[in-house]
Design a protein around this motif. Structure first.
Motif, PDB file in Angstrom:
ATOM      1  N   ASP A  80     -16.613  13.790 -28.117  1.00 17.45           N
ATOM      2  CA  ASP A  80     -17.803  14.117 -28.918  1.00 17.45           C
ATOM      3  C   ASP A  80     -18.718  12.909 -29.112  1.00 17.45           C
ATOM      4  N   PRO A  81     -19.201  12.300 -28.021  1.00 18.48           N
ATOM      5  CA  PRO A  81     -20.021  11.092 -28.180  1.00 18.48           C
ATOM      6  C   PRO A  81     -21.377  11.400 -28.793  1.00 18.48           C
ATOM      7  N   LEU A  82     -21.873  10.444 -29.563  1.00 21.31           N
ATOM      8  CA  LEU A  82     -23.235  10.539 -30.072  1.00 21.31           C
ATOM      9  C   LEU A  82     -24.196  10.183 -28.942  1.00 21.31           C
ATOM     10  N   PRO A  83     -25.440  10.660 -28.996  1.00 18.47           N
ATOM     11  CA  PRO A  83     -26.382  10.396 -27.898  1.00 18.47           C
ATOM     12  C   PRO A  83     -26.531   8.911 -27.576  1.00 18.47           C
ATOM     13  N   GLY A  84     -26.649   8.070 -28.594  1.00 20.55           N
ATOM     14  CA  GLY A  84     -26.798   6.639 -28.348  1.00 20.55           C
ATOM     15  C   GLY A  84     -25.567   6.022 -27.734  1.00 20.55           C
ATOM     16  N   GLU A  85     -24.399   6.474 -28.174  1.00 18.56           N
ATOM     17  CA  GLU A  85     -23.135   5.960 -27.640  1.00 18.56           C
ATOM     18  C   GLU A  85     -23.022   6.259 -26.152  1.00 18.56           C
ATOM     19  N   GLU A  86     -23.266   7.497 -25.784  1.00 18.97           N
ATOM     20  CA  GLU A  86     -23.164   7.906 -24.383  1.00 18.97           C
ATOM     21  C   GLU A  86     -24.174   7.145 -23.526  1.00 18.97           C
ATOM     22  N   TYR A  87     -25.378   6.975 -24.055  1.00 21.15           N
ATOM     23  CA  TYR A  87     -26.414   6.251 -23.318  1.00 21.15           C
ATOM     24  C   TYR A  87     -26.021   4.787 -23.114  1.00 21.15           C
ATOM     25  N   ASN A  88     -25.525   4.138 -24.170  1.00 17.14           N
ATOM     26  CA  ASN A  88     -25.147   2.722 -24.076  1.00 17.14           C
ATOM     27  C   ASN A  88     -24.034   2.498 -23.060  1.00 17.14           C
ATOM     28  N   VAL A  89     -23.060   3.403 -23.038  1.00 22.84           N
ATOM     29  CA  VAL A  89     -21.961   3.275 -22.077  1.00 22.84           C
ATOM     30  C   VAL A  89     -22.491   3.405 -20.653  1.00 22.84           C
ATOM     31  N   GLY A  90     -23.384   4.363 -20.432  1.00 20.01           N
ATOM     32  CA  GLY A  90     -23.961   4.528 -19.098  1.00 20.01           C
ATOM     33  C   GLY A  90     -24.792   3.330 -18.672  1.00 20.01           C
ATOM     34  N   LEU A  91     -25.574   2.781 -19.600  1.00 21.01           N
ATOM     35  CA  LEU A  91     -26.401   1.612 -19.294  1.00 21.01           C
ATOM     36  C   LEU A  91     -25.530   0.406 -18.951  1.00 21.01           C
ATOM     37  N   GLY A 138     -26.432  -1.010 -29.627  1.00 20.72           N
ATOM     38  CA  GLY A 138     -25.385  -1.267 -28.639  1.00 20.72           C
ATOM     39  C   GLY A 138     -24.035  -0.691 -29.018  1.00 20.72           C
ATOM     40  N   GLY A 139     -23.974   0.071 -30.113  1.00 24.25           N
ATOM     41  CA  GLY A 139     -22.708   0.658 -30.540  1.00 24.25           C
ATOM     42  C   GLY A 139     -22.122   1.571 -29.475  1.00 24.25           C
ATOM     43  N   GLY A 140     -20.810   1.558 -29.367  1.00 24.22           N
ATOM     44  CA  GLY A 140     -20.122   2.359 -28.358  1.00 24.22           C
ATOM     45  C   GLY A 140     -19.757   1.586 -27.113  1.00 24.22           C
ATOM     46  N   ILE A 141     -20.236   0.340 -27.034  1.00 23.78           N
ATOM     47  CA  ILE A 141     -20.022  -0.462 -25.831  1.00 23.78           C
ATOM     48  C   ILE A 141     -18.551  -0.847 -25.650  1.00 23.78           C
ATOM     49  N   CYS A 142     -17.753  -0.671 -26.703  1.00 24.23           N
ATOM     50  CA  CYS A 142     -16.328  -1.009 -26.597  1.00 24.23           C
ATOM     51  C   CYS A 142     -15.579  -0.083 -25.639  1.00 24.23           C
ATOM     52  N   LYS A 143     -16.179   1.059 -25.289  1.00 22.92           N
ATOM     53  CA  LYS A 143     -15.551   1.887 -24.251  1.00 22.92           C
ATOM     54  C   LYS A 143     -15.531   1.141 -22.926  1.00 22.92           C
ATOM     55  N   ILE A 144     -16.545   0.306 -22.703  1.00 21.67           N
ATOM     56  CA  ILE A 144     -16.583  -0.506 -21.484  1.00 21.67           C
ATOM     57  C   ILE A 144     -15.485  -1.571 -21.519  1.00 21.67           C
ATOM     58  N   SER A 145     -15.407  -2.327 -22.626  1.00 26.90           N
ATOM     59  CA  SER A 145     -14.396  -3.391 -22.711  1.00 26.90           C
ATOM     60  C   SER A 145     -12.984  -2.814 -22.696  1.00 26.90           C
ATOM     61  N   THR A 146     -12.791  -1.665 -23.331  1.00 24.54           N
ATOM     62  CA  THR A 146     -11.472  -1.030 -23.336  1.00 24.54           C
ATOM     63  C   THR A 146     -11.068  -0.594 -21.938  1.00 24.54           C
ATOM     64  N   THR A 147     -11.987   0.013 -21.209  1.00 20.43           N
ATOM     65  CA  THR A 147     -11.669   0.458 -19.850  1.00 20.43           C
ATOM     66  C   THR A 147     -11.436  -0.740 -18.941  1.00 20.43           C
TER      67      THR A 147
END
Length: 294
Positions: A80-91, A138-147
């Motif tokens: 259930d990502p928020l719009p900004g979270e999903e966008y930040n991860v993609g960027l 930039g919130g949500g970017i920890c999905k990148i560091s975690t992966t």
């Protein structure tokens, strides 16, 4: 019989009885409250082929850096990502893909991605602070560091800097997350594989895929965890004048606290296995917040 001997015999009998009772009570408690062993989670094995592996850009970079072999892969699905979270991860995935780490080179996520600011295209997304979920640029970017952390571990690389979140995250098992904050907290690994590594990351829908490519496969690596202790999730109830009487709304789901031990088992092609310790992580409980009308 000497009265001193009688006292010694009585004291010994009482001590043995107390010892038996203590051992029996401890075993009874352990039987009812065992410290759980967390089964190795799904390792998210590499697909037979990822959707980008026929793209011209990918094929050119793979040929340029001579990294034809898929070393390790991991995927993270955002619940259930928020719009900004999903966008930040993609960027961030777009910024990251194609990054090459040479032999013995050190990868730094903060150095690679740079500051997460509006000027660089990042949006507001969720982050942890003070036992709550807040919104920051930039919130949500920890999905990148975690992966990244999971792929680096599965590739059997040296982890130089990694810090878990203060509270549990919903997208990986406890002990497998990595938080970052530009200027203060980084994720770093050293390429100890003896070959150059090309990182490829892509987000499709709500899933982030990441693969390390090299010239030789990594050994088989399996995660293991053991929960050492748990802390109950607190529940906070508060009044919301906008809710009808009798209606409740969970505004923050909450999570239990946990202390967990992490390690991996590494199986090499020659049949040898080894255990690598990855430390003990501490997670604070996140309060569940419930709002209600009168």
């Amino acid at each position: 019989m000497n009265w001193k001997k009688v006292l010694l015999i009585v004291f010994a009998a009482v001590s043995l009885a107390a010892l038996y009772f203590a051992i029996h009570s401890s075993l009874h408690y352990m039987a009812k409250h065992p410290v759980p062993e967390v089964n190795p989670p799904e390792q998210r094995p590499a697909h037979s082929q990822f959707f980008w592996e026929n793209d011209e850009k990918f094929l050119k970079l793979r040929a340029r850096y001579q990294t034809p072999v898929r070393m390790a892969a991991f995927q993270t699905t955002l619940p259930d990502p928020l719009p900004g979270e999903e966008y930040n991860v993609g960027l961030a995935a777009e910024m990251l893909k194609g990054t090459v780490v040479q032999r013995e080179g050190i990868f730094s996520m903060n150095q690679t991605l740079g500051p997460r600011t509006r000027e660089r295209g990042f949006r507001e997304g969720p982050a942890y602070a003070g036992g709550r979920v807040i919104r920051v640029i930039g919130g949500g970017i920890c999905k990148i560091s975690t992966t990244l952390y999971n792929v680096a571990v599965l590739a059997n690389l040296e982890i130089m800097e990694r810090r878990p979140h203060g509270m549990l995250v919903p997208y990986v098992p406890p002990g497998q997350d990595a938080t970052v904050s530009y200027g203060t907290t980084d994720f770093k690994f050293r390429n100890t594989s003896g070959q150059p590594i090309m990182i490829w990351a892509e987000k499709r829908n709500t899933t982030l895929y990441m693969v390390f490519y090299g010239r030789a496969p990594a050994p088989r690596v399996i995660w293991h965890h053991r929960v050492l202790s748990r802390r109950e999730m607190p529940v906070i109830r508060r009044y919301n004048s906008r809710l009808p009487a009798g209606e409740e709304k969970i505004v923050q789901p909450g999570a239990e606290g946990m202390k967990i031990k992490n390690w991996v088992m590494i199986s090499r092609a020659n049949g040898k296995t080894e255990r690598k310790e990855l430390g003990i992580d501490h997670y604070q409980p996140m309060p569940q917040i419930i709002e209600s009308g009168k």
